[in-house]
Design a protein around this motif. Structure first.
Motif, PDB file in Angstrom:
ATOM      1  N   VAL A  77       0.861  -1.186   0.000  1.00  0.00           N
ATOM      2  CA  VAL A  77       0.000   0.000   0.000  1.00  0.00           C
ATOM      3  C   VAL A  77       0.898   1.237   0.000  1.00  0.00           C
ATOM      4  O   VAL A  77       1.689   1.424   0.930  1.00  0.00           O
ATOM      5  N   PRO A  78       0.829   2.080  -1.032  1.00  0.00           N
ATOM      6  CA  PRO A  78       1.681   3.275  -1.059  1.00  0.00           C
ATOM      7  C   PRO A  78       1.533   4.114   0.206  1.00  0.00           C
ATOM      8  O   PRO A  78       0.443   4.275   0.754  1.00  0.00           O
ATOM      9  N   VAL A  79       2.652   4.637   0.665  1.00  0.00           N
ATOM     10  CA  VAL A  79       2.708   5.425   1.902  1.00  0.00           C
ATOM     11  C   VAL A  79       1.955   6.737   1.742  1.00  0.00           C
ATOM     12  O   VAL A  79       2.014   7.387   0.696  1.00  0.00           O
ATOM     13  N   ARG A  80       1.256   7.114   2.805  1.00  0.00           N
ATOM     14  CA  ARG A  80       0.719   8.461   2.977  1.00  0.00           C
ATOM     15  C   ARG A  80       1.365   9.037   4.226  1.00  0.00           C
ATOM     16  O   ARG A  80       1.254   8.462   5.316  1.00  0.00           O
ATOM     17  N   ILE A  81       2.063  10.157   4.072  1.00  0.00           N
ATOM     18  CA  ILE A  81       2.822  10.712   5.186  1.00  0.00           C
ATOM     19  C   ILE A  81       1.912  11.056   6.361  1.00  0.00           C
ATOM     20  O   ILE A  81       2.251  10.784   7.521  1.00  0.00           O
ATOM     21  N   ASP A  84       1.078   7.541   7.880  1.00  0.00           N
ATOM     22  CA  ASP A  84       2.058   6.492   8.129  1.00  0.00           C
ATOM     23  C   ASP A  84       3.367   6.950   8.744  1.00  0.00           C
ATOM     24  O   ASP A  84       4.164   6.113   9.188  1.00  0.00           O
ATOM     25  N   LEU A  85       3.620   8.263   8.782  1.00  0.00           N
ATOM     26  CA  LEU A  85       4.920   8.736   9.269  1.00  0.00           C
ATOM     27  C   LEU A  85       5.237   8.276  10.687  1.00  0.00           C
ATOM     28  O   LEU A  85       6.364   7.817  10.939  1.00  0.00           O
ATOM     29  N   PRO A  86       4.313   8.366  11.666  1.00  0.00           N
ATOM     30  CA  PRO A  86       4.674   7.927  13.031  1.00  0.00           C
ATOM     31  C   PRO A  86       5.118   6.464  13.087  1.00  0.00           C
ATOM     32  O   PRO A  86       6.099   6.134  13.772  1.00  0.00           O
ATOM     33  N   LEU A  87       4.433   5.593  12.366  1.00  0.00           N
ATOM     34  CA  LEU A  87       4.783   4.176  12.384  1.00  0.00           C
ATOM     35  C   LEU A  87       6.145   3.934  11.744  1.00  0.00           C
ATOM     36  O   LEU A  87       7.000   3.236  12.313  1.00  0.00           O
ATOM     37  N   ILE A  88       6.376   4.525  10.578  1.00  0.00           N
ATOM     38  CA  ILE A  88       7.649   4.305   9.891  1.00  0.00           C
ATOM     39  C   ILE A  88       8.797   4.917  10.691  1.00  0.00           C
ATOM     40  O   ILE A  88       9.891   4.344  10.774  1.00  0.00           O
ATOM     41  N   THR A  89       8.552   6.074  11.315  1.00  0.00           N
ATOM     42  CA  THR A  89       9.582   6.685  12.155  1.00  0.00           C
ATOM     43  C   THR A  89       9.941   5.779  13.319  1.00  0.00           C
ATOM     44  O   THR A  89      11.125   5.632  13.667  1.00  0.00           O
ATOM     45  N   ARG A  90       8.947   5.160  13.928  1.00  0.00           N
ATOM     46  CA  ARG A  90       9.228   4.237  15.025  1.00  0.00           C
ATOM     47  C   ARG A  90      10.089   3.072  14.553  1.00  0.00           C
ATOM     48  O   ARG A  90      11.045   2.676  15.225  1.00  0.00           O
ATOM     49  N   TRP A  91       9.779   2.541  13.392  1.00  0.00           N
ATOM     50  CA  TRP A  91      10.590   1.451  12.864  1.00  0.00           C
ATOM     51  C   TRP A  91      12.011   1.913  12.573  1.00  0.00           C
ATOM     52  O   TRP A  91      12.975   1.196  12.850  1.00  0.00           O
ATOM     53  N   CYS A 127       6.184   2.102   0.226  1.00  0.00           N
ATOM     54  CA  CYS A 127       4.956   1.362   0.540  1.00  0.00           C
ATOM     55  C   CYS A 127       5.028   0.747   1.933  1.00  0.00           C
ATOM     56  O   CYS A 127       6.102   0.382   2.410  1.00  0.00           O
ATOM     57  N   LEU A 128       3.866   0.604   2.548  1.00  0.00           N
ATOM     58  CA  LEU A 128       3.726  -0.270   3.697  1.00  0.00           C
ATOM     59  C   LEU A 128       3.388  -1.663   3.188  1.00  0.00           C
ATOM     60  O   LEU A 128       2.648  -1.823   2.211  1.00  0.00           O
ATOM     61  N   GLY A 129       3.938  -2.671   3.868  1.00  0.00           N
ATOM     62  CA  GLY A 129       3.578  -4.045   3.588  1.00  0.00           C
ATOM     63  C   GLY A 129       2.579  -4.516   4.623  1.00  0.00           C
ATOM     64  O   GLY A 129       2.877  -4.490   5.821  1.00  0.00           O
ATOM     65  N   LEU A 130       1.379  -4.906   4.173  1.00  0.00           N
ATOM     66  CA  LEU A 130       0.325  -5.349   5.074  1.00  0.00           C
ATOM     67  C   LEU A 130       0.194  -6.863   4.996  1.00  0.00           C
ATOM     68  O   LEU A 130       0.058  -7.424   3.896  1.00  0.00           O
ATOM     69  N   LEU A 131       0.245  -7.508   6.139  1.00  0.00           N
ATOM     70  CA  LEU A 131       0.045  -8.947   6.231  1.00  0.00           C
ATOM     71  C   LEU A 131      -1.290  -9.185   6.916  1.00  0.00           C
ATOM     72  O   LEU A 131      -1.467  -8.815   8.082  1.00  0.00           O
ATOM     73  N   ASP A 132      -2.236  -9.751   6.173  1.00  0.00           N
ATOM     74  CA  ASP A 132      -3.604  -9.912   6.659  1.00  0.00           C
ATOM     75  C   ASP A 132      -4.151  -8.595   7.205  1.00  0.00           C
ATOM     76  O   ASP A 132      -4.819  -8.548   8.245  1.00  0.00           O
TER      77      ASP A 132
END
Length: 244
Positions: A77-81, A84-91, A127-132
Motif C-alpha cells: 500500500v503506497p505510503v501516505r505521510i 504512516d509517518l509515526p509508524l515508519i519513524t518508530r521502525w 509502501c507499507l507491507g500489510l500482512l492480513d
C-alpha cells in the motif's frame, strides 16, 4: 547481534546518497558522467521518463492487489505521510534498522526521505507491507534502471529494485523475509510485464540477507562497489522464476 530477519531486511536499505530518487542526492558518485544506451536516451527525450507525459513508471503499485503467501495475504500500500509517518519513524528508530537505514531521530529525516520519493517523478514508490491487513513492513519499489545504482552494474531497461525492512520485532526471526521477498518479486513480475528482472543490493557482509534472497529465488550476480558499501547484487530473472 540483531535477529536474523532484522538483519535481512535492514540490509536492503538504500545506499547513502541515493535516497533521493528525484536525482537531488548529494553523493558525488551520482554526478559521474554516464554513457547510457540509446534506448535509455530515447526514453528521456522530450521528458518521457520524467513524468511529463503522466506515464506511471512502475505500473500502478497501489493497484497490484494482494498476494497469497504461506503466512497470509500480503499487500503493498503506497505510503501516505499524514497517516504512516509515526509508524515508519518508530521502525526507523529501532537500532537493528537504524544501523542500515540511517534515518533514526525525531522523524524529520524519515519525512524528508519519504517526501523526496512522493514528490518525485514516480521512479520510486514507498509502501507499507500489510500482512492480513496489519502493517508490518516498509518497502521501496523503484526503477533500478533509472536509479544511481544503474551506474554500478549492467542495467537493463525496466529493471525493478526493492528495499525493505520488517518493522515489528514480533515479525522477525520467523523466516518472513524470504517469504515476503518471493511474494513481492512475484508481484513485480506479474504486474510489470515489461520487467525481466528484479534486483537488490544488500550489504555483502550481511550473510542472513544474502541467504534470504537466495532462498527467495534470487541468484547472486556480482559484487558491486557502491559509494558506502560493497554490495551483493541479487537478481531474480523472469525466465528462471519457476526454477529457483
Amino acid at each position: 547481534m540483531p535477529p536474523t530477519d532484522a538483519s535481512t531486511d535492514a540490509g536492503t536499505a538504500p545506499r547513502t546518497g541515493a535516497r533521493d530518487r528525484t536525482g537531488s542526492g548529494t553523493d558525488s558518485q551520482d554526478t559521474l558522467d554516464l554513457r547510457l544506451p540509446d534506448d535509455f536516451l530515447a526514453l528521456f527525450a522530450g521528458g518521457a521518463e520524467t513524468g511529463a507525459t503522466g506515464e506511471d513508471l512502475l505500473d500502478g503499485v497501489g493497484d497490484w492487489g494482494p498476494k497469497a503467501t504461506p503466512v497470509g495475504a500480503f499487500q503493498l500500500v503506497p505510503v501516505r505521510i499524514d497517516r504512516d509517518l509515526p509508524l515508519i519513524t518508530r521502525w526507523m528508530n529501532d537500532p537493528a534498522v537504524a544501523a542500515f537505514w540511517e534515518l533514526s531521530g525525531p522523524g524529520t529525516a524519515t519525512q524528508e526521505h519519504l517526501r523526496a520519493q512522493l514528490d518525485g517523478d514516480g521512479r520510486s514508490v514507498p509502501c507499507l507491507g500489510l500482512l492480513d491487513g496489519t502493517p508490518m513492513s516498509y518497502w521501496e519499489i523503484y526503477r533500478a534502471d533509472l536509479d544511481p545504482l544503474a551506474r554500478h552494474y549492467p542495467a537493463r531497461l525496466h529493471d525493478t529494485g526493492i528495499h525493505l525492512l520488517i518493522g515489528g520485532v514480533a515479525h522477525r526471526g520467523r523466516g518472513l523475509g524470504t517469504i515476503l521477498l518471493r511474494a513481492v518479486s512475484d508481484l513485480v513480475l506479474d504486474r510489470r510485464p515489461s520487467c525481466a528482472r528484479v534486483v537488490a543490493e544488500p550489504d555483502l557482509r550481511n550473510t542472513p540477507s544474502v541467504s534470504a534472497f537466495l532462498s527467495a529465488g534470487f541468484r547472486f550476480s556480482a559484487e558491486v562497489e557502491l559509494p558506502d558499501k560493497k554490495a551483493a547484487l541479487m537478481v531474480r530473472d523472469r525466465a528462471l522464476r519457476d526454477l529457483l
